[in-house]
Scaffold this motif. Structure first.
Motif, PDB file in Angstrom:
ATOM      1  N   GLU A   1       0.851  -1.192   0.000  1.00  0.00           N
ATOM      2  CA  GLU A   1       0.000   0.000   0.000  1.00  0.00           C
ATOM      3  C   GLU A   1       0.885   1.240   0.000  1.00  0.00           C
ATOM      4  O   GLU A   1       1.861   1.310   0.745  1.00  0.00           O
TER       5      GLU A   1
ATOM      6  N   TYR B   1      -3.199   5.556  -2.649  1.00  0.00           N
ATOM      7  CA  TYR B   1      -3.348   5.707  -4.092  1.00  0.00           C
ATOM      8  C   TYR B   1      -2.917   4.455  -4.845  1.00  0.00           C
ATOM      9  O   TYR B   1      -3.136   4.351  -6.053  1.00  0.00           O
ATOM     10  N   ARG B   2      -2.330   3.510  -4.139  1.00  0.00           N
ATOM     11  CA  ARG B   2      -1.984   2.239  -4.783  1.00  0.00           C
ATOM     12  C   ARG B   2      -2.128   1.114  -3.775  1.00  0.00           C
ATOM     13  O   ARG B   2      -1.600   1.173  -2.670  1.00  0.00           O
ATOM     14  N   GLN B   3      -2.858   0.087  -4.176  1.00  0.00           N
ATOM     15  CA  GLN B   3      -3.003  -1.131  -3.386  1.00  0.00           C
ATOM     16  C   GLN B   3      -2.786  -2.315  -4.319  1.00  0.00           C
ATOM     17  O   GLN B   3      -3.404  -2.385  -5.386  1.00  0.00           O
ATOM     18  N   ARG B   4      -1.932  -3.214  -3.926  1.00  0.00           N
ATOM     19  CA  ARG B   4      -1.716  -4.398  -4.743  1.00  0.00           C
ATOM     20  C   ARG B   4      -1.195  -5.529  -3.863  1.00  0.00           C
ATOM     21  O   ARG B   4      -0.844  -5.324  -2.703  1.00  0.00           O
TER      22      ARG B   4
END
Length: 198
Positions: A54, A65-68
């Motif tokens: 995250e 702004y980013r989750q992976r």
């Protein structure tokens, strides 16, 4: 479960909360103050080593702004990291500060991102990763088709990362850093949450 010494070391170094405050203060025009959380997942998700990753701006702590999700595994050519999208990212929002949210995460919730893999090598003092060849990690942004190019370097207490969206025809940088990698320092160690392996 069995893990090679190099894969175990990479996972241990990756697990944690990282921040680039020193860089943001020194170069505020080029680098925002960003937090990166790399949170170990249960072994059951991949029957191997995985992380929930995250990223968020310091000024927006509740709006990642980013989750992976990433899976670390070994190939004949070395360690590889495969990226996955979350089917319901909202369910795991801010899990970097609440690791208990990840206990129920299952492989069925993940979507493989084709072409979005990173090949990793050991340099003798750190690990370096780079996008696999092929321009296959396609990202649509602001009406433009780009491919994601990523590279990183990680040591025991730091993580340097560069992500750029490039034009598939010209390789020109369309989005992402134009001033080199983000230079993160480990602020909190999450390695105690890694699965135990023999």
């Amino acid at each position: 479960m069995s893990v090679s010494p190099q894969l175990a070391q990479l996972a241990t170094w990756m697990a944690g909360h990282f921040n680039n405050l020193h860089q943001a203060i020194a170069e505020p025009v080029w680098f925002a103050n960003i937090h990166v959380y790399q949170c170990p997942l249960p072994w059951s998700v991949f029957q191997g080593i995985g992380f929930y990753v995250e990223q968020l701006y310091d000024i927006y702590p509740d709006q990642p702004y980013r989750q992976r999700v990433i899976h670390l595994f070994e190939t004949p050519d070395g360690i590889r990291i495969q990226n996955y999208a979350l089917g319901s990212p909202e369910a795991y929002k801010c899990a970097g500060r609440d690791l208990g949210k990840l206990a129920s995460l299952a492989a069925a919730e993940l979507e493989l991102l084709p072409g979005c893999a990173v090949q990793v090598e050991w340099t003798g003092s750190c690990y370096r990763g780079r996008s696999v060849p092929g321009k296959g990690c396609i990202v649509e942004r602001k009406g433009r088709t780009t491919y994601l190019y990523s590279e990183f370097e990680i040591g025991a207490d730091y993580f340097h990362s560069l992500d750029q969206g490039r034009d598939p025809e010209t390789d020109q940088v369309v989005w992402g850093s134009l001033s080199g990698p983000f230079r993160f320092v480990k602020k909190q160690d999450f390695s105690c949450y890694l699965p135990r392996w023999s």
